[in-house]
Write a protein that holds these residues in place. Structure first.
Motif, short mmCIF file in Angstrom:
data_model
loop_
_atom_site.label_atom_id
_atom_site.label_comp_id
_atom_site.label_asym_id
_atom_site.label_seq_id
_atom_site.Cartn_x
_atom_site.Cartn_y
_atom_site.Cartn_z
N GLY A 211 85.41 35.49 -1.63
CA GLY A 211 84.58 36.64 -1.97
C GLY A 211 83.13 36.31 -2.28
N ARG A 212 82.80 35.04 -2.36
CA ARG A 212 81.42 34.66 -2.63
C ARG A 212 80.54 34.87 -1.40
N ALA A 213 79.28 35.20 -1.64
CA ALA A 213 78.33 35.31 -0.52
C ALA A 213 78.20 33.98 0.21
N VAL A 214 78.28 32.89 -0.55
CA VAL A 214 78.38 31.55 0.03
C VAL A 214 79.82 31.11 -0.19
N PRO A 215 80.70 31.31 0.78
CA PRO A 215 82.13 31.10 0.55
C PRO A 215 82.46 29.65 0.20
N GLY A 216 83.56 29.52 -0.53
CA GLY A 216 84.04 28.18 -0.85
C GLY A 216 84.15 27.96 -2.34
N PRO A 217 84.65 26.79 -2.73
CA PRO A 217 84.82 26.48 -4.15
C PRO A 217 83.49 26.23 -4.83
N GLN A 218 83.45 26.51 -6.12
CA GLN A 218 82.28 26.18 -6.92
C GLN A 218 82.66 25.04 -7.85
N MET A 219 81.80 24.04 -7.91
CA MET A 219 82.02 22.87 -8.75
C MET A 219 81.08 22.92 -9.95
N PRO A 220 81.43 22.24 -11.05
CA PRO A 220 80.53 22.24 -12.22
C PRO A 220 79.11 21.80 -11.88
N GLU A 221 78.98 20.85 -10.97
CA GLU A 221 77.65 20.35 -10.61
C GLU A 221 76.78 21.41 -9.95
N ASP A 222 77.40 22.50 -9.47
CA ASP A 222 76.63 23.55 -8.81
C ASP A 222 75.78 24.37 -9.76
N ILE A 223 76.06 24.30 -11.05
CA ILE A 223 75.30 25.12 -12.00
C ILE A 223 74.35 24.30 -12.86
N THR A 224 74.38 22.98 -12.75
CA THR A 224 73.66 22.15 -13.72
C THR A 224 72.15 22.20 -13.56
N ASP A 225 71.66 22.34 -12.34
CA ASP A 225 70.21 22.43 -12.17
C ASP A 225 69.66 23.69 -12.84
N THR A 226 70.43 24.78 -12.78
CA THR A 226 70.01 26.01 -13.46
C THR A 226 69.93 25.78 -14.96
N VAL A 227 70.93 25.12 -15.51
CA VAL A 227 70.95 24.88 -16.96
C VAL A 227 69.79 24.00 -17.38
N THR A 228 69.55 22.92 -16.67
CA THR A 228 68.47 22.03 -17.07
C THR A 228 67.12 22.74 -17.01
#
Length: 252
Positions: A211-228
């Protein structure tokens, strides 16, 4: 890496729930960005392993046990940070518990389960924030919520309600903390593939991954640049905002 690229160089950052999964990935990213880290978690052995890995890579880090369900533990944690570091530039409120994803319907949730989720995810986040703010100057706080609170995930009411509360607290605190120069934002990831979500039913993972616009699994590393980025001085203009970092499962 040059200091210009080390966006958190010279900044001290607290990451709760740092022993594994999302919190561990955030800690590694913050360390790579130059931060001095204080890692907190109730999982003491895994926390020590994460801290040792960071130290072996040359990063400045300390591991301090923390139980978000216990107000005295939070007070002791703050006293420890005040004694050793003296100040904090960033706080990532990541620690939380999730129970029953794809599990019981709203009228079958045990009251003890509801109370425990609220005690850790809502009260714990508030108490850690309350304890860390006096140690901040113009600091940055990032709360980790969930996109379940944005789309209304079924059969997950306690967790969804708790993360909705975290979003509301973020908005209210932005107005209270802004005059002090403290910015606070909230990210709302989707379900990720990591050791903390191994129990999640396969159909719930498939729902997200297709259901994601970019299909596939999301990994923890996918959000870390946003957090930093949100921990940097330049992120103040985003205070009070909720960012669904879920590869386009939810649009706001």
């Amino acid at each position: 890496m040059s200091d210009a690229m080390r966006t958190l160089a010279g900044r001290t950052v607290v990451v709760t729930g740092a022993a594994r999964g999302v919190g561990r990935a955030i800690a590694l990213a913050c360390a790579s960005a130059g931060a001095r880290l204080i890692l907190a978690d109730i999982l003491v052995d895994q926390l020590s392993e994460t801290a040792a890995q960071l130290a072996a890579a040359g990063h400045v880090t300390r591991a301090v046990p923390l139980d978000l369900a216990d107000p005295e533990s939070i007070v002791a944690f703050a006293a420890d940070v005040a004694a050793h570091e003296g100040r904090v530039d960033g706080l990532v409120n990541n620690a939380a518990i999730a129970t029953g994803i794809g599990g019981p319907e709203f009228d079958a949730i045990e009251i003890d389960t509801w109370d425990r989720v609220m005690r850790v995810n809502v009260r714990g986040t508030w108490l850690v924030t309350r304890a860390m703010v006096p140690l901040m100057g113009a600091g940055r706080i990032v709360n980790v919520a969930s996109d379940t609170a944005l789309w209304g995930a079924p059969r997950l009411l306690a967790y969804t309600a708790s993360k909705g509360a975290v979003i509301s607290m973020t908005r209210s605190l932005a107005r209270e903390l802004g005059p002090r120069g403290i910015g606070i934002t909230c990210i709302a990831p989707g379900i990720m593939r990591n050791e903390a979500t191994e129990y999640v039913p396969a159909e719930r993972h498939r729902l997200y991954e297709t259901g994601r616009a970019v299909p596939g699994p999301q990994m923890p590393e996918d959000i870390t640049d946003t957090v930093t980025f949100l921990l940097t001085p330049g992120a103040l203009a985003l205070t009070g905002q909720v960012l669904p970092v879920d590869a386009g499962f939810v649009f706001t």
